[in-house]
Design a protein around this motif. Sequence first.
Motif, short mmCIF file in Angstrom:
data_model
loop_
_atom_site.label_atom_id
_atom_site.label_comp_id
_atom_site.label_asym_id
_atom_site.label_seq_id
_atom_site.Cartn_x
_atom_site.Cartn_y
_atom_site.Cartn_z
N TYR A 8 0.68 -1.03 0.07
CA TYR A 8 0.25 0.13 -0.06
C TYR A 8 0.84 1.27 -0.07
CZ TYR A 8 -3.75 -3.25 1.46
OH TYR A 8 -4.56 -4.18 1.50
N THR A 9 0.60 2.20 -0.99
CA THR A 9 1.28 3.53 -0.70
C THR A 9 0.24 4.19 0.07
OG1 THR A 9 2.11 2.97 -2.92
CG2 THR A 9 2.06 5.64 -2.20
N LEU A 10 0.93 4.92 1.11
CA LEU A 10 0.15 5.54 1.96
C LEU A 10 0.06 6.93 2.03
CD1 LEU A 10 1.18 3.31 5.01
CD2 LEU A 10 -0.99 3.17 3.97
N SER A 11 -0.97 7.69 2.61
CA SER A 11 -1.13 9.30 2.53
C SER A 11 -0.58 9.63 4.09
CB SER A 11 -2.69 9.62 2.36
OG SER A 11 -2.84 11.00 2.55
N ASN A 12 -0.53 11.03 4.01
CA ASN A 12 -0.08 11.45 5.32
C ASN A 12 -1.31 12.70 5.70
OD1 ASN A 12 0.01 13.68 3.75
ND2 ASN A 12 2.25 14.49 4.52
N THR A 13 -2.32 12.46 5.11
CA THR A 13 -3.82 13.03 5.38
C THR A 13 -4.58 12.33 5.61
OG1 THR A 13 -4.23 13.43 3.21
CG2 THR A 13 -3.16 15.18 4.24
N THR A 16 -5.54 4.73 5.51
CA THR A 16 -5.96 3.74 4.56
C THR A 16 -6.25 2.39 5.37
OG1 THR A 16 -4.34 4.58 2.83
CG2 THR A 16 -5.09 2.35 2.48
N GLU A 17 -7.24 2.01 4.94
CA GLU A 17 -7.56 0.48 5.39
C GLU A 17 -6.51 -0.72 4.76
OE1 GLU A 17 -11.57 -1.56 6.80
OE2 GLU A 17 -11.16 -1.91 4.57
N VAL A 18 -5.79 -1.15 5.38
CA VAL A 18 -4.68 -2.09 4.79
C VAL A 18 -5.19 -3.73 5.36
CG1 VAL A 18 -2.92 -0.53 4.89
CG2 VAL A 18 -3.34 -1.82 6.84
N VAL A 19 -6.08 -3.89 6.48
CA VAL A 19 -6.65 -5.14 6.41
C VAL A 19 -8.10 -4.90 6.68
CG1 VAL A 19 -6.54 -7.15 8.16
CG2 VAL A 19 -4.43 -5.91 7.59
N SER A 20 -8.99 -5.51 6.14
CA SER A 20 -10.41 -5.44 6.12
C SER A 20 -10.75 -6.51 7.38
CB SER A 20 -10.96 -5.93 4.99
OG SER A 20 -11.00 -5.04 3.89
N PRO A 21 -11.87 -6.19 8.17
CA PRO A 21 -12.29 -7.07 9.10
C PRO A 21 -12.70 -8.36 8.41
CG PRO A 21 -13.82 -5.07 8.67
CD PRO A 21 -12.73 -4.99 7.86
N VAL A 41 5.62 4.78 9.41
CA VAL A 41 4.26 4.37 9.09
C VAL A 41 3.58 4.27 10.22
CG1 VAL A 41 3.05 2.52 8.03
CG2 VAL A 41 5.01 2.95 6.73
N HIS A 42 2.46 4.94 10.63
CA HIS A 42 1.76 5.17 11.71
C HIS A 42 0.48 4.05 11.38
CE1 HIS A 42 3.30 8.48 13.55
NE2 HIS A 42 3.80 8.67 12.32
N TYR A 43 0.15 3.30 12.36
CA TYR A 43 -0.92 2.37 12.30
C TYR A 43 -1.84 2.35 13.63
CZ TYR A 43 2.17 -0.33 15.52
OH TYR A 43 2.90 -0.68 16.58
N GLY A 44 -3.15 1.92 13.26
CA GLY A 44 -4.04 1.82 14.37
C GLY A 44 -5.69 1.53 13.72
N ASN A 45 -6.59 1.76 14.48
CA ASN A 45 -7.84 1.56 14.17
C ASN A 45 -8.61 2.70 12.94
OD1 ASN A 45 -8.48 3.98 15.59
ND2 ASN A 45 -9.63 2.76 17.18
N GLY A 69 -13.69 -9.45 13.37
CA GLY A 69 -14.40 -8.10 13.40
C GLY A 69 -13.40 -6.77 13.33
N GLU A 70 -12.09 -6.80 13.65
CA GLU A 70 -11.36 -5.98 13.67
C GLU A 70 -10.47 -5.55 12.13
OE1 GLU A 70 -9.45 -5.96 18.11
OE2 GLU A 70 -8.11 -6.98 16.67
N SER A 71 -10.32 -4.34 11.95
CA SER A 71 -9.57 -3.88 10.88
C SER A 71 -8.27 -3.08 11.36
CB SER A 71 -10.56 -2.92 9.97
OG SER A 71 -10.96 -1.74 10.86
N LEU A 72 -7.34 -2.81 10.28
CA LEU A 72 -6.09 -2.08 10.46
C LEU A 72 -5.91 -0.96 9.58
CD1 LEU A 72 -3.49 -2.21 12.31
CD2 LEU A 72 -2.46 -3.78 10.52
N HIS A 73 -5.74 -0.06 9.94
CA HIS A 73 -5.57 1.02 9.08
C HIS A 73 -4.18 2.02 9.31
CE1 HIS A 73 -9.75 1.00 9.20
NE2 HIS A 73 -9.99 1.60 8.17
N ALA A 74 -3.68 2.44 8.13
CA ALA A 74 -2.26 3.07 8.50
C ALA A 74 -2.12 4.43 7.49
CB ALA A 74 -1.14 2.33 7.72
N MET A 75 -1.15 5.20 8.12
CA MET A 75 -0.81 6.53 7.27
C MET A 75 0.83 6.40 7.32
SD MET A 75 -3.23 9.20 9.59
CE MET A 75 -2.91 10.41 8.26
N SER A 76 1.34 7.55 6.56
CA SER A 76 2.65 7.53 6.35
C SER A 76 3.21 9.28 6.88
CB SER A 76 3.24 7.25 5.15
OG SER A 76 3.02 7.94 4.05
#
Length: 91
Positions: A8-13, A16-21, A41-45, A69-76
């Motif tokens: 995944y190419t991430l945004s800083n604004t 991005t959902e990188v793992v779907s539930p 790379v920052h990650y969380g919900n 049911g959990e997903s994972l999101h990320a930013m750069s």
Amino acid sequence: MTMAQAVYTLSNTTATEVVSPSVEPQFVTMHNMTKSSNEYVHYGNASVTLANSPHLDPGETLSLTLLSGESLHAMSDPDGLDLGVLVQKQN
């Protein structure tokens, strides 16, 4: 066990959902693919921001388990970094 990988190419604004539930738990391995210093790379919900989250240092790899049911999101930081993701569904 089902396995999938993506980059995944991430945004800083925008996060991005990188793992779907999934209904099954998922074992996730993430890798900050940049090698330059001070590029994180920052990650969380779904509410992850650059100010409220843990981060991966350049070249760092992290593995974690997402529950049902959990997903994972990320930013750069900076914009446009690549994140490699490998997901194994525990079915």
